[in-house]
Structures are given as C-alpha cells and as structure tokens.
Design an enzyme around this catalytic site. Structure first.
Site, short mmCIF file in Angstrom:
data_model
loop_
_atom_site.label_atom_id
_atom_site.label_comp_id
_atom_site.label_asym_id
_atom_site.label_seq_id
_atom_site.Cartn_x
_atom_site.Cartn_y
_atom_site.Cartn_z
N ASN A 85 59.57 -57.03 -71.76
CA ASN A 85 59.69 -56.41 -73.08
C ASN A 85 59.43 -57.40 -74.21
OD1 ASN A 85 60.35 -53.77 -72.26
ND2 ASN A 85 62.47 -54.39 -71.84
N HIS A 86 58.79 -56.91 -75.26
CA HIS A 86 58.57 -57.66 -76.49
C HIS A 86 59.39 -57.03 -77.61
CE1 HIS A 86 54.40 -59.53 -75.36
NE2 HIS A 86 55.19 -59.43 -74.31
N LYS A 87 59.71 -57.82 -78.59
CA LYS A 87 60.39 -57.29 -79.77
C LYS A 87 59.48 -56.28 -80.47
CE LYS A 87 62.26 -58.77 -84.24
NZ LYS A 87 62.51 -59.93 -85.14
#
Length: 228
Positions: free
Chosen positions: A100-102
C-alpha cells in the site's frame, strides 16, 4: 514377548498408520511427485502460519511458497494465516499490506524510500492503508493464478475460481470468481453451512477423519453430524 510377536506388532502398527492418510510432516506426501508440497513444512517466516495438510501445487518449485507472498515486510507486522486441508493452485499470489501507498495526498509516489532528503515526507503511523491480517479458513480451494488482496478473509469451505482477484471477504462455503471476484453461488443452503461450521470436521483427530472419509466427501450432513 517373543521376537516374532514384536515383529508382528510392528507390522500391525505400520499397517494401522497407513490407514490414517499422509504424514502432515512430510514435505512431499505423494512419493515421486514433488509438485505437491505440504507447505507448513517449508515456510520459515513466523508471520505466515499454515495448517496441517494444506498443500501448494507447483511444478516448478512447490517448496518455495513464500515467493508468492508479496510485500510482506516484517516491520508492518501483518500475518498470512491459512487453515487446514486447503488446496492452493500454481501461481496463487497473496498481496500483503506492504504494497500500500499513502493515498491521502496529491501524489501516491513513495518519495521517502529513496532518501537523500526525500525522507522528510515519510508517512506517519496511520497514514498508510492497513487492512489487517489475511486469513484463509479450512478446506478452502484457491484456483490457478488467483490473487488475494491485503486483509481479505476467506471462510471455511470456500472456492476461489482460477485467475480471480479477491478484494473483499468471502463467506464460508461460497464460490467466487472474476476480477474483482464476485459471488457465483453458495455451495449449500444457509442451514447446511451453519451445520458444517458447527461440525468443523477439520478439527477432528486424524483417526476420526480417516474413519469417516466417505461421509466427509459425500453430501449427507446428517450422517456426518452423527459419526463417531
């Protein structure tokens, strides 16, 4: 006890043991067929927990199941938990929370991982999406090259069709498929599913399972409920 009696007892014990199926501690339970692997015996990551008799089928390297658990970084701490008697086909992938990325800012690019001054935008705790542990129940069949996304819970007795992308929880004893995976059908009636979850045959002793295999693979729930 005579030597002949000891030999007879040993032979009897061996014959009895063979009635209780494959040894769950044997990496390759099918002699001469390494494509099948009981993967609890090969996984070393403490955050991957595998139940007895769950196998991975891969003609290239069935022992290296861990290569299919992606973005599983120890500092995140999420777990992949898979129950007993599951069948996992070739190429099944588990995407973990480290992928996951911000997403709350204007850009999702992970500048911070490259350092050299860019670490100043390191996400704070709670800013990265976290879906929790990924959990697969017991007696689950996951088809060829399916992908399971972070935090998904797959219920006991479920079936995931080949090349599916599972993005949300799968109820017990249902069949899902597609991208994203959708409900295809419920395998049994709601009442029958409740009974099967109460019976939970996968938690029986292997002796009891072996005695009642015909009922476990049949469709007679009442008989399964009453077996000893």
């Amino acid at each position: 006890m005579s030597g002949r009696q000891r030999s007879a007892n040993a032979v009897s014990a061996i014959r009895e043991a063979t009635l209780y199926g494959a040894d769950p501690n044997n990496k390759h339970p099918m002699e001469g067929f390494p494509q099948i692997c009981f993967i609890k015996n090969t996984v070393v990551n403490p955050n991957i927990i595998i139940g007895d008799y769950t196998y991975y089928d891969d003609p290239v390297d069935s022992e290296n199941f861990e290569r299919n658990v992606l973005y599983h970084y120890p500092f995140i701490g999420d777990k992949l938990i898979i129950g007993k008697f599951c069948a996992i086909a070739t190429g099944v992938k588990f995407i973990m929370n480290g992928a996951n990325h911000k997403m709350s800012g204007l850009s999702t690019y992970p500048f911070q991982i490259f350092g050299n001054g860019w670490e100043k935008v390191m996400p704070q705790i709670g800013e990265l999406p976290f879906k929790g542990d990924t959990v697969v129940g017991n007696d689950v069949w996951i088809g060829y090259e399916s992908t399971i996304m972070p935090g998904v819970k797959i219920g006991d007795g479920a079936i995931v069709a080949a090349k599916s992308v599972v993005v949300s929880d799968v109820p017990a004893y249902t069949i899902v498929g597609g991208n994203p995976a959708k409900l295809i059908k419920q395998r049994f009636s709601t009442e029958a599913i409740a009974a099967l979850l109460e019976i939970a045959w996968w938690n029986w002793s292997i002796e009891k399972i072996s005695r009642n295999l015909e009922l476990i693979v049949s469709a007679d729930i009442d008989a399964l409920r009453s077996c000893e």
